[in-house]
Design a protein around this motif. Structure first.
Motif, PDB file in Angstrom:
ATOM      1  N   UNK A   1      38.671  34.865  77.888  1.00 30.52           N
ATOM      2  CA  UNK A   1      39.797  34.063  77.414  1.00 30.52           C
ATOM      3  C   UNK A   1      40.524  34.730  76.247  1.00 30.52           C
ATOM      4  N   UNK A   2      39.933  35.778  75.703  1.00 32.74           N
ATOM      5  CA  UNK A   2      40.539  36.489  74.577  1.00 32.74           C
ATOM      6  C   UNK A   2      41.255  37.748  75.039  1.00 32.74           C
ATOM      7  N   UNK A   3      41.303  37.950  76.358  1.00 32.01           N
ATOM      8  CA  UNK A   3      41.941  39.139  76.921  1.00 32.01           C
ATOM      9  C   UNK A   3      43.452  38.948  76.939  1.00 32.01           C
ATOM     10  N   UNK A   4      44.048  39.202  75.810  1.00 32.11           N
ATOM     11  CA  UNK A   4      45.492  39.099  75.652  1.00 32.11           C
ATOM     12  C   UNK A   4      45.926  40.223  74.722  1.00 32.11           C
ATOM     13  N   UNK A   5      47.040  40.891  75.022  1.00 34.62           N
ATOM     14  CA  UNK A   5      47.466  41.996  74.153  1.00 34.62           C
ATOM     15  C   UNK A   5      47.607  41.592  72.682  1.00 34.62           C
ATOM     16  N   UNK A   6      48.065  40.377  72.431  1.00 34.81           N
ATOM     17  CA  UNK A   6      48.269  39.939  71.051  1.00 34.81           C
ATOM     18  C   UNK A   6      46.946  39.688  70.329  1.00 34.81           C
ATOM     19  N   UNK A   7      45.886  39.434  71.094  1.00 35.06           N
ATOM     20  CA  UNK A   7      44.571  39.206  70.494  1.00 35.06           C
ATOM     21  C   UNK A   7      43.707  40.464  70.501  1.00 35.06           C
ATOM     22  N   UNK A   8      44.211  41.519  71.146  1.00 38.72           N
ATOM     23  CA  UNK A   8      43.449  42.768  71.226  1.00 38.72           C
ATOM     24  C   UNK A   8      43.144  43.287  69.831  1.00 38.72           C
ATOM     25  N   UNK A   9      41.938  43.774  69.672  1.00 38.38           N
ATOM     26  CA  UNK A   9      41.477  44.350  68.408  1.00 38.38           C
ATOM     27  C   UNK A   9      41.362  43.340  67.271  1.00 38.38           C
ATOM     28  N   UNK A  10      41.478  42.052  67.571  1.00 42.81           N
ATOM     29  CA  UNK A  10      41.290  41.040  66.522  1.00 42.81           C
ATOM     30  C   UNK A  10      39.810  40.967  66.149  1.00 42.81           C
ATOM     31  N   UNK A  11      39.557  40.660  64.909  1.00 45.90           N
ATOM     32  CA  UNK A  11      38.186  40.417  64.461  1.00 45.90           C
ATOM     33  C   UNK A  11      37.792  39.045  64.986  1.00 45.90           C
ATOM     34  N   UNK A  12      36.659  38.961  65.662  1.00 44.56           N
ATOM     35  CA  UNK A  12      36.227  37.703  66.282  1.00 44.56           C
ATOM     36  C   UNK A  12      34.910  37.261  65.676  1.00 44.56           C
ATOM     37  N   UNK A  13      34.885  36.023  65.208  1.00 54.56           N
ATOM     38  CA  UNK A  13      33.654  35.391  64.738  1.00 54.56           C
ATOM     39  C   UNK A  13      33.399  34.187  65.624  1.00 54.56           C
ATOM     40  N   UNK A  14      32.213  34.134  66.184  1.00 53.88           N
ATOM     41  CA  UNK A  14      31.880  33.043  67.098  1.00 53.88           C
ATOM     42  C   UNK A  14      31.552  31.763  66.347  1.00 53.88           C
ATOM     43  N   UNK A  15      31.922  30.643  66.972  1.00 54.74           N
ATOM     44  CA  UNK A  15      31.519  29.335  66.464  1.00 54.74           C
ATOM     45  C   UNK A  15      30.159  29.029  67.051  1.00 54.74           C
ATOM     46  N   UNK A  16      29.294  28.334  66.360  1.00 57.40           N
ATOM     47  CA  UNK A  16      29.535  27.752  65.040  1.00 57.40           C
ATOM     48  C   UNK A  16      29.690  28.847  63.976  1.00 57.40           C
ATOM     49  N   UNK A  17      30.563  28.570  63.056  1.00 60.72           N
ATOM     50  CA  UNK A  17      30.958  29.557  62.061  1.00 60.72           C
ATOM     51  C   UNK A  17      29.908  29.737  60.974  1.00 60.72           C
ATOM     52  N   UNK A  18      29.573  30.992  60.728  1.00 61.34           N
ATOM     53  CA  UNK A  18      28.749  31.361  59.576  1.00 61.34           C
ATOM     54  C   UNK A  18      29.747  31.559  58.438  1.00 61.34           C
ATOM     55  N   UNK A  19      29.813  30.605  57.508  1.00 57.81           N
ATOM     56  CA  UNK A  19      30.851  30.623  56.489  1.00 57.81           C
ATOM     57  C   UNK A  19      30.726  31.809  55.537  1.00 57.81           C
ATOM     58  N   UNK A  20      29.514  32.230  55.247  1.00 56.78           N
ATOM     59  CA  UNK A  20      29.327  33.412  54.407  1.00 56.78           C
ATOM     60  C   UNK A  20      29.932  34.639  55.067  1.00 56.78           C
ATOM     61  N   UNK A  21      29.661  34.808  56.349  1.00 53.05           N
ATOM     62  CA  UNK A  21      30.209  35.929  57.099  1.00 53.05           C
ATOM     63  C   UNK A  21      31.732  35.813  57.206  1.00 53.05           C
ATOM     64  N   UNK A  22      32.230  34.610  57.401  1.00 55.86           N
ATOM     65  CA  UNK A  22      33.679  34.403  57.486  1.00 55.86           C
ATOM     66  C   UNK A  22      34.359  34.822  56.184  1.00 55.86           C
ATOM     67  N   UNK A  23      33.835  34.385  55.060  1.00 48.98           N
ATOM     68  CA  UNK A  23      34.425  34.724  53.758  1.00 48.98           C
ATOM     69  C   UNK A  23      34.381  36.227  53.534  1.00 48.98           C
ATOM     70  N   UNK A  24      33.253  36.841  53.846  1.00 56.48           N
ATOM     71  CA  UNK A  24      33.113  38.299  53.721  1.00 56.48           C
ATOM     72  C   UNK A  24      34.130  39.014  54.615  1.00 56.48           C
TER      73      UNK A  24
END
Length: 125
Positions: free
Chosen positions: A95-118
């Protein structure tokens, strides 16, 4: 969800685009506690695009699915403005296979907030 804009000068500005109220509120609280300035959270493409017309964030955190829509219009605008973004999503890879989303940093939910902030701090630099 009403827009909340933290006005602390000098803080990294993070646009939060998330349609689940409790997740959006938790993102807002965690990012603010980490010393980041939160724009939003907003829950739709329209609100995110409107907010981008008013203020330029340093980085954005996007959920891919916003109700029945995808956040690709916001991602496209962010790319046009050269603003980095992080996808916080439970969406499968296909579902993330879109040119505009290509190379985006992806963090899976449930979100690890420490990792998200970093990660937010890392992509801004």
């Amino acid at each position: 969800m009403s827009e909340i804009v933290d006005t602390r000068a000098g803080a990294t500005k993070v646009l939060v685009v998330e349609d689940e109220f409790f997740i959006a509120d938790e993102l807002r609280r965690k990012l603010t506690a980490a010393g980041l300035r939160v724009l939003g959270p907003v829950s739709s493409n329209e609100h995110a695009l409107d907010l981008l017309e008013q203020e330029r964030p340093d980085v954005a955190v996007l959920d891919v699915h916003l109700g029945g829509a995808r956040a690709t219009p916001v991602a496209a605008k962010l790319r046009q403005l050269n603003i980095p973004f992080v996808l916080a999503t439970a969406s499968p890879a296909h579902e993330l296979a879109s040119p505009v989303l290509a190379d985006a940093v992806i963090l899976e939910k449930p979100t690890d907030f420490g990792l998200l902030i970093e990660t937010v701090r890392r992509v801004v630099k």
